[in-house]
Design a protein around this motif. Structure first.
Motif, PDB file in Angstrom:
ATOM      1  N   ALA A 161       1.134  -1.019  -0.045  1.00 27.35           N
ATOM      2  CA  ALA A 161       0.127   0.077   0.290  1.00 27.35           C
ATOM      3  C   ALA A 161       0.839   1.271  -0.189  1.00 27.35           C
ATOM      4  CB  ALA A 161      -1.096   0.312   1.178  1.00 27.35           C
ATOM      5  N   LEU A 162       1.811   1.183   0.785  1.00 29.81           N
ATOM      6  CA  LEU A 162       2.899   2.145   0.993  1.00 29.81           C
ATOM      7  C   LEU A 162       3.138   2.283  -0.551  1.00 29.81           C
ATOM      8  CD1 LEU A 162       4.520   4.137   2.769  1.00 29.81           C
ATOM      9  CD2 LEU A 162       6.209   2.807   3.373  1.00 29.81           C
ATOM     10  N   SER A 163       4.257   1.579  -1.427  1.00 32.75           N
ATOM     11  CA  SER A 163       4.693   1.861  -2.098  1.00 32.75           C
ATOM     12  C   SER A 163       3.403   2.214  -3.415  1.00 32.75           C
ATOM     13  CB  SER A 163       5.032   0.389  -2.771  1.00 32.75           C
ATOM     14  OG  SER A 163       5.986  -0.282  -1.949  1.00 32.75           O
ATOM     15  N   HIS A 164       2.454   1.158  -3.808  1.00 31.40           N
ATOM     16  CA  HIS A 164       1.491   2.001  -3.840  1.00 31.40           C
ATOM     17  C   HIS A 164       0.762   3.677  -4.300  1.00 31.40           C
ATOM     18  CE1 HIS A 164      -1.756   1.007  -7.755  1.00 31.40           C
ATOM     19  NE2 HIS A 164      -2.752   1.597  -6.652  1.00 31.40           N
ATOM     20  N   GLY A 165       1.061   3.055  -3.104  1.00 30.01           N
ATOM     21  CA  GLY A 165       0.539   5.090  -2.367  1.00 30.01           C
ATOM     22  C   GLY A 165       1.823   6.389  -3.393  1.00 30.01           C
ATOM     23  N   VAL A 166       2.627   5.940  -2.712  1.00 24.79           N
ATOM     24  CA  VAL A 166       3.934   6.747  -3.705  1.00 24.79           C
ATOM     25  C   VAL A 166       3.741   6.804  -5.328  1.00 24.79           C
ATOM     26  CG1 VAL A 166       6.637   7.176  -3.798  1.00 24.79           C
ATOM     27  CG2 VAL A 166       5.402   6.311  -1.747  1.00 24.79           C
ATOM     28  N   VAL A 167       3.584   5.778  -5.684  1.00 19.67           N
ATOM     29  CA  VAL A 167       3.277   5.352  -7.659  1.00 19.67           C
ATOM     30  C   VAL A 167       2.631   6.445  -7.504  1.00 19.67           C
ATOM     31  CG1 VAL A 167       3.423   3.891  -9.285  1.00 19.67           C
ATOM     32  CG2 VAL A 167       5.178   3.789  -7.888  1.00 19.67           C
ATOM     33  N   GLU A 168       1.531   7.029  -7.360  1.00 15.48           N
ATOM     34  CA  GLU A 168      -0.179   6.617  -7.742  1.00 15.48           C
ATOM     35  C   GLU A 168       0.381   8.536  -7.530  1.00 15.48           C
ATOM     36  OE1 GLU A 168      -2.640   5.547  -9.521  1.00 15.48           O
ATOM     37  OE2 GLU A 168      -1.458   3.837  -9.920  1.00 15.48           O
ATOM     38  N   LEU A 169       0.799   8.675  -6.040  1.00  8.18           N
ATOM     39  CA  LEU A 169       0.553   9.654  -6.271  1.00  8.18           C
ATOM     40  C   LEU A 169       1.883  11.604  -6.410  1.00  8.18           C
ATOM     41  CD1 LEU A 169      -0.380  10.131  -1.934  1.00  8.18           C
ATOM     42  CD2 LEU A 169      -2.116  10.384  -4.643  1.00  8.18           C
ATOM     43  N   PHE A 170       2.746  10.328  -6.220  1.00 10.61           N
ATOM     44  CA  PHE A 170       3.643  11.119  -6.545  1.00 10.61           C
ATOM     45  C   PHE A 170       4.826  10.920  -8.043  1.00 10.61           C
ATOM     46  CE2 PHE A 170       3.048  11.515  -2.403  1.00 10.61           C
ATOM     47  CZ  PHE A 170       2.933  13.220  -2.588  1.00 10.61           C
ATOM     48  N   ALA A 171       4.805   9.306  -8.415  1.00 13.82           N
ATOM     49  CA  ALA A 171       5.415   9.027  -9.559  1.00 13.82           C
ATOM     50  C   ALA A 171       4.885   9.143 -10.762  1.00 13.82           C
ATOM     51  CB  ALA A 171       6.326   7.804  -9.252  1.00 13.82           C
ATOM     52  N   ARG A 172       3.727   9.199 -10.748  1.00 12.63           N
ATOM     53  CA  ARG A 172       3.220   8.830 -12.456  1.00 12.63           C
ATOM     54  C   ARG A 172       2.178  10.198 -12.773  1.00 12.63           C
ATOM     55  NH1 ARG A 172       0.822   6.788 -14.728  1.00 12.63           N
ATOM     56  NH2 ARG A 172      -1.139   6.492 -14.519  1.00 12.63           N
ATOM     57  N   ASN A 173       2.790  11.025 -12.128  1.00  6.40           N
ATOM     58  CA  ASN A 173       2.745  12.934 -12.523  1.00  6.40           C
ATOM     59  C   ASN A 173       1.082  13.164 -12.667  1.00  6.40           C
ATOM     60  OD1 ASN A 173       4.768  13.274 -13.651  1.00  6.40           O
ATOM     61  ND2 ASN A 173       4.916  11.868 -15.816  1.00  6.40           N
ATOM     62  N   SER A 174       0.546  12.252 -11.085  1.00  4.07           N
ATOM     63  CA  SER A 174      -0.897  12.952 -11.067  1.00  4.07           C
ATOM     64  C   SER A 174      -0.745  14.440 -11.120  1.00  4.07           C
ATOM     65  CB  SER A 174      -0.643  12.530  -9.769  1.00  4.07           C
ATOM     66  OG  SER A 174      -2.282  12.494  -9.754  1.00  4.07           O
ATOM     67  N   PRO A 175      -1.866  14.597 -11.624  1.00  8.67           N
ATOM     68  CA  PRO A 175      -2.241  16.383 -12.221  1.00  8.67           C
ATOM     69  C   PRO A 175      -2.680  17.166 -11.068  1.00  8.67           C
ATOM     70  CG  PRO A 175      -3.573  14.913 -14.091  1.00  8.67           C
ATOM     71  CD  PRO A 175      -2.875  13.972 -12.812  1.00  8.67           C
ATOM     72  N   GLY A 176      -1.601  18.389 -11.025  1.00 15.69           N
ATOM     73  CA  GLY A 176      -2.048  19.005  -9.345  1.00 15.69           C
ATOM     74  C   GLY A 176      -0.661  17.920  -8.287  1.00 15.69           C
ATOM     75  N   ARG A 177      -0.515  17.682  -8.249  1.00 18.59           N
ATOM     76  CA  ARG A 177       0.469  16.551  -7.419  1.00 18.59           C
ATOM     77  C   ARG A 177       2.412  17.025  -7.725  1.00 18.59           C
ATOM     78  NH1 ARG A 177      -2.965  14.742  -3.636  1.00 18.59           N
ATOM     79  NH2 ARG A 177      -5.464  14.023  -4.268  1.00 18.59           N
ATOM     80  N   ALA A 178       2.613  17.095  -6.561  1.00 11.14           N
ATOM     81  CA  ALA A 178       4.418  17.414  -7.053  1.00 11.14           C
ATOM     82  C   ALA A 178       4.207  16.821  -5.151  1.00 11.14           C
ATOM     83  CB  ALA A 178       4.521  18.404  -7.114  1.00 11.14           C
ATOM     84  N   SER A 179       6.185  16.795  -5.061  1.00 10.79           N
ATOM     85  CA  SER A 179       6.550  16.378  -4.269  1.00 10.79           C
ATOM     86  C   SER A 179       7.653  17.204  -4.243  1.00 10.79           C
ATOM     87  CB  SER A 179       6.320  14.982  -3.610  1.00 10.79           C
ATOM     88  OG  SER A 179       7.354  14.668  -2.164  1.00 10.79           O
ATOM     89  N   PRO A 180       8.185  17.925  -2.668  1.00 10.64           N
ATOM     90  CA  PRO A 180       9.556  18.918  -2.793  1.00 10.64           C
ATOM     91  C   PRO A 180      11.009  17.335  -2.936  1.00 10.64           C
ATOM     92  CG  PRO A 180       8.815  18.416  -0.970  1.00 10.64           C
ATOM     93  CD  PRO A 180       7.343  18.124  -1.646  1.00 10.64           C
ATOM     94  N   PHE A 181      10.211  15.758  -2.829  1.00 11.22           N
ATOM     95  CA  PHE A 181      10.721  14.777  -2.279  1.00 11.22           C
ATOM     96  C   PHE A 181      10.614  13.447  -4.132  1.00 11.22           C
ATOM     97  CE2 PHE A 181       9.939  17.027   1.755  1.00 11.22           C
ATOM     98  CZ  PHE A 181      10.714  16.666   2.197  1.00 11.22           C
ATOM     99  N   PRO A 182      12.028  13.367  -4.404  1.00 12.01           N
ATOM    100  CA  PRO A 182      11.778  12.182  -5.357  1.00 12.01           C
ATOM    101  C   PRO A 182      11.252  11.222  -5.152  1.00 12.01           C
ATOM    102  CG  PRO A 182      14.404  12.754  -4.891  1.00 12.01           C
ATOM    103  CD  PRO A 182      12.911  13.455  -4.193  1.00 12.01           C
ATOM    104  N   ALA A 183      10.665  10.388  -5.492  1.00 12.67           N
ATOM    105  CA  ALA A 183       9.857   9.337  -5.105  1.00 12.67           C
ATOM    106  C   ALA A 183      10.719   8.307  -4.306  1.00 12.67           C
ATOM    107  CB  ALA A 183       9.238   9.205  -6.843  1.00 12.67           C
ATOM    108  N   ASP A 184      12.201   8.288  -4.624  1.00 10.45           N
ATOM    109  CA  ASP A 184      13.019   6.548  -4.199  1.00 10.45           C
ATOM    110  C   ASP A 184      12.898   7.420  -2.967  1.00 10.45           C
ATOM    111  OD1 ASP A 184      13.606   7.211  -7.150  1.00 10.45           O
ATOM    112  OD2 ASP A 184      13.354   5.409  -7.026  1.00 10.45           O
ATOM    113  N   ASP A 185      12.951   8.833  -2.718  1.00  8.58           N
ATOM    114  CA  ASP A 185      13.302   8.762  -1.362  1.00  8.58           C
ATOM    115  C   ASP A 185      12.508   9.065  -0.307  1.00  8.58           C
ATOM    116  OD1 ASP A 185      15.844   9.293  -1.921  1.00  8.58           O
ATOM    117  OD2 ASP A 185      15.627  11.740  -2.267  1.00  8.58           O
TER     118      ASP A 185
END
Length: 205
Positions: A161-185
């Protein structure tokens, strides 16, 4: 356009590859079977020789995705041996790498609404992939006192669930969402916090 599927003698795979490209570009509901046929370089009627409809075509893409996913997860798990901790962490990183490297397959597997129980083959492939992560969790949980040890299936589900959440929110260019940290971190730190909560790594690890 040349009929690549016929020319190469593998029309079925040409259709799957064409559909995966369309899924990546438009999403699982953003294309028609006629467009998949055009992508493969064949007539729309040719699709029905192999697939009854779009969902069958997407399900086959998901099946192939789970086979690739399971292989990558198993390779990652083996690469971390004999350390249970390194093997476990490697499977988490493999999840993120798969989502990046195989976006069409990933979407077909997790965002198309296709049930893993649609066919016995699809269910078996999905179970194999999940089984690798559950085995890694089971190995690592042996270091937790029995009375505090979560079931391996729960342990692996949390990390999935944690891995999937990171992918969906921050690693797949979800519109309007951005993180100041790389998805790997984000994933690595999240797994670290989880493992520290279980007493499996120290505060400075």
């Amino acid at each position: 356009m040349p009929k690549r599927g016929y020319h190469h003698g593998n029309l079925r795979q040409a259709l799957i590859d064409g559909a995966l490209k369309l899924i990546e570009d438009r999403g699982p509901t953003g294309f028609t079977l006629s467009e998949a046929a055009k992508q493969a370089g064949v007539t729309p009627a040719a699709v029905y020789r192999h697939f009854e409809g779009r969902e069958d075509l997407i399900a086959e893409g998901a099946l192939q995705g789970y086979d690739i996913f399971a292989e990558l997860m198993d390779t990652a798990y083996q690469s971390g041996q004999p350390s249970a901790l390194k093997a476990f962490e490697a499977t988490g990183r493999a999840y993120l790498a798969f989502a990046r490297d195989y976006p069409g397959h990933y979407i077909a597997m997790f965002e198309s609404g296709i049930s893993v129980n649609r066919t016995p083959d699809l269910a078996a492939a999905a179970a194999r992939a999940n089984g690798v992560l559950e085995q890694a969790a089971s190995d690592l949980s042996q270091h937790i006192p029995l009375e505090k040890r979560p079931p391996a299936s729960m342990f692996s589900a949390h990390i999935w669930a944690l891995s999937h959440g990171v992918v969906e929110l921050f690693a797949r260019n979800s519109p309007g969402r951005a993180s100041p940290f790389p998805a790997d971190d984000l994933l690595e730190s999240g797994i670290g916090i989880y493992l520290r909560g279980l007493g499996l790594v120290g505060p400075d690890d």
